[in-house]
Design a protein around this motif. Structure first.
Motif, PDB file in Angstrom:
ATOM      1  N   SER A  88     -10.252   2.275   6.419  1.00  0.00           N
ATOM      2  CA  SER A  88      -8.851   2.661   6.472  1.00  0.00           C
ATOM      3  C   SER A  88      -8.644   3.708   7.558  1.00  0.00           C
ATOM      4  O   SER A  88      -9.516   4.546   7.793  1.00  0.00           O
ATOM      5  CB  SER A  88      -8.393   3.220   5.120  1.00  0.00           C
ATOM      6  OG  SER A  88      -8.891   4.532   4.933  1.00  0.00           O
ATOM      7  N   PRO A  89      -7.492   3.683   8.240  1.00  0.00           N
ATOM      8  CA  PRO A  89      -7.213   4.695   9.256  1.00  0.00           C
ATOM      9  C   PRO A  89      -7.252   6.112   8.697  1.00  0.00           C
ATOM     10  O   PRO A  89      -7.727   7.045   9.353  1.00  0.00           O
ATOM     11  CB  PRO A  89      -5.807   4.329   9.750  1.00  0.00           C
ATOM     12  CG  PRO A  89      -5.642   2.888   9.421  1.00  0.00           C
ATOM     13  CD  PRO A  89      -6.420   2.669   8.144  1.00  0.00           C
ATOM     14  N   PRO A 185       5.834   4.442   6.422  1.00  0.00           N
ATOM     15  CA  PRO A 185       5.676   3.786   5.118  1.00  0.00           C
ATOM     16  C   PRO A 185       4.477   2.846   5.041  1.00  0.00           C
ATOM     17  O   PRO A 185       4.178   2.319   3.966  1.00  0.00           O
ATOM     18  CB  PRO A 185       6.992   3.023   4.951  1.00  0.00           C
ATOM     19  CG  PRO A 185       7.459   2.762   6.351  1.00  0.00           C
ATOM     20  CD  PRO A 185       7.028   3.961   7.144  1.00  0.00           C
ATOM     21  N   ARG A 186       3.787   2.622   6.149  1.00  0.00           N
ATOM     22  CA  ARG A 186       2.591   1.779   6.076  1.00  0.00           C
ATOM     23  C   ARG A 186       1.480   2.455   5.294  1.00  0.00           C
ATOM     24  O   ARG A 186       0.576   1.790   4.788  1.00  0.00           O
ATOM     25  CB  ARG A 186       2.101   1.453   7.490  1.00  0.00           C
ATOM     26  CG  ARG A 186       3.013   0.530   8.283  1.00  0.00           C
ATOM     27  CD  ARG A 186       2.488   0.326   9.678  1.00  0.00           C
ATOM     28  NE  ARG A 186       2.440   1.589  10.433  1.00  0.00           N
ATOM     29  CZ  ARG A 186       1.920   1.712  11.637  1.00  0.00           C
ATOM     30  NH1 ARG A 186       1.375   0.651  12.244  1.00  0.00           N
ATOM     31  NH2 ARG A 186       1.927   2.876  12.264  1.00  0.00           N
ATOM     32  N   ASN A 190       2.198   8.141   1.968  1.00  0.00           N
ATOM     33  CA  ASN A 190       3.577   8.416   2.359  1.00  0.00           C
ATOM     34  C   ASN A 190       4.567   7.740   1.421  1.00  0.00           C
ATOM     35  O   ASN A 190       5.628   8.298   1.109  1.00  0.00           O
ATOM     36  CB  ASN A 190       3.821   7.959   3.797  1.00  0.00           C
ATOM     37  CG  ASN A 190       3.085   8.818   4.803  1.00  0.00           C
ATOM     38  OD1 ASN A 190       2.644   9.920   4.488  1.00  0.00           O
ATOM     39  ND2 ASN A 190       2.942   8.319   6.016  1.00  0.00           N
ATOM     40  N   ARG A 191       4.238   6.537   0.966  1.00  0.00           N
ATOM     41  CA  ARG A 191       5.128   5.871  -0.001  1.00  0.00           C
ATOM     42  C   ARG A 191       5.155   6.645  -1.315  1.00  0.00           C
ATOM     43  O   ARG A 191       6.209   6.752  -1.950  1.00  0.00           O
ATOM     44  CB  ARG A 191       4.671   4.425  -0.232  1.00  0.00           C
ATOM     45  CG  ARG A 191       4.810   3.539   1.009  1.00  0.00           C
ATOM     46  CD  ARG A 191       4.728   2.065   0.653  1.00  0.00           C
ATOM     47  NE  ARG A 191       3.441   1.696   0.089  1.00  0.00           N
ATOM     48  CZ  ARG A 191       2.366   1.367   0.785  1.00  0.00           C
ATOM     49  NH1 ARG A 191       2.418   1.384   2.115  1.00  0.00           N
ATOM     50  NH2 ARG A 191       1.233   1.024   0.200  1.00  0.00           N
ATOM     51  N   ILE A 192       4.005   7.178  -1.707  1.00  0.00           N
ATOM     52  CA  ILE A 192       3.966   8.023  -2.906  1.00  0.00           C
ATOM     53  C   ILE A 192       4.857   9.247  -2.708  1.00  0.00           C
ATOM     54  O   ILE A 192       5.658   9.615  -3.583  1.00  0.00           O
ATOM     55  CB  ILE A 192       2.515   8.449  -3.214  1.00  0.00           C
ATOM     56  CG1 ILE A 192       1.705   7.243  -3.699  1.00  0.00           C
ATOM     57  CG2 ILE A 192       2.482   9.576  -4.250  1.00  0.00           C
ATOM     58  CD1 ILE A 192       0.218   7.515  -3.849  1.00  0.00           C
TER      59      ILE A 192
END
Length: 333
Positions: A88-89, A185-186, A190-192
């Motif tokens: 993961s990045p 949002p990827r 950040n979505r959390i």
């Protein structure tokens, strides 16, 4: 009346001299200013230039200007934080950042590094762990103090809401930089932050305190399990003897194998097995009843292989590039 931020800094008693990991964001900026005021001449700043965004140069310029104004020495490292295939990045950037911070701290001659993680970060970390099906180590989230790379890593702001830190900075008339990737949002975190945190805050206003208690309970339970793993590892040996492993329950086999694999490198991550990898290894250990039984399974970035009566792990991943120090600036810079 002192704010939670000021109270946290009053309780903070790190070994001196101290390094503060400075990204240029609100949290690390506030932490650096407060520590510099409390221990003048005893604080240095460490900045990692990830090279992943066009604004990374702006972050570095902000940090240099801030440290110049505070008369604080700044050390900067440039790293290649691009992620490998299957990684993961976020994880690639995290590993590169901690490796670089560790190298900078050792070069600065300090033994302790302070990090600006706060109460909102802790909640996000727990929710992220839940979303990934993590066990107790993930649910324990971030510890206020950890030891790795021969350094002490300190998080004095874990009880402080992020909004309060920004309020404190505004009261000081101090600006900070905002990382544009924090609204992308990827990324799950950040979505959390954008979607779940406001809802949880409205429904459970005390969530920062209650989540912190749950994290502490998980950490305490994990500490007990780690003591058991140390005893089991002493009994089965390093590298683990297969016959000795087979005398343990499957659950204890799983735990001691995770503990053994985590000890094999500095980060404990290259050898970290996925749940599927660990279950496959446990199945092979259970089936290993003959001298000719072969075990050669992918675990983490390497392989666990049977050699005679023991298990060994071999790392198949290339070594990460060493961080480049971009130059140190003293108080006069």
């Amino acid at each position: 009346m002192a704010s939670d931020f000021e109270a946290a800094l009053t309780r903070f008693a790190p070994p001196l001299p101290l390094a503060v990991a400075l990204s240029g964001g609100a949290d690390s900026t506030a932490l650096l200013i407060a520590c510099t005021r409390r221990w003048p001449g005893q604080v240095q700043a460490l900045h990692v230039h990830h090279g992943l965004q066009a604004v990374a140069d702006d972050f570095e310029r902000h940090c240099r200007a801030l440290c110049h104004g505070l008369q604080v020495p700044l050390r900067v490292a440039r790293v290649d934080a691009r992620h490998a295939a299957g990684q993961s990045p976020e994880e690639a950037a995290r590993q590169a950042r901690y490796a670089a911070l560790g190298a900078l701290a050792r070069g600065a001659g300090v033994t302790a590094v302070a990090l600006g993680h706060h109460a909102d970060d802790q909640v996000e970390t727990m929710l992220l762990a839940l979303s990934r099906g993590a066990g107790l180590p993930g649910l324990a989230a971030m510890a206020a103090q950890t030891h790795r790379q021969g350094l002490i890593w300190l998080r004095p702001l874990l009880q402080v809401p992020g909004a309060e830190i920004r309020d404190w900075l505004r009261a000081q008339g101090q600006g900070w930089v905002e990382d544009p990737s924090n609204i992308d949002p990827r990324y799950t975190r950040n979505r959390i932050r954008q979607q779940l945190m406001p809802t949880l805050d409205a429904a459970f206003p005390a969530m920062r305190q209650t989540f912190a208690r749950s994290a502490a309970h998980a950490a305490q339970a994990q500490a007990v399990l780690d003591e058991v793993a140390v005893e089991d590892l002493a009994r089965i040996g390093e590298p683990p003897r297969i016959a000795a492993l087979q005398t343990l329950s499957r659950a204890r086999q799983a735990h001691v194998l995770r503990h053994w694999l985590a000890r094999l490198d500095a980060t404990g991550r290259a050898a970290r097995p996925s749940s599927a990898q660990l279950q496959a290894l446990l199945d092979q250990i259970a089936a290993c009843r003959t001298r000719g039984h072969r075990i050669e399974l992918k675990v983490g970035t390497g392989q666990v292989r049977r050699e005679a009566e023991v298990l060994r792990w071999y790392n198949c991943a290339p070594s990460p590039p060493a961080p480049r120090t971009a130059g140190d600036s003293g108080p006069e810079a």
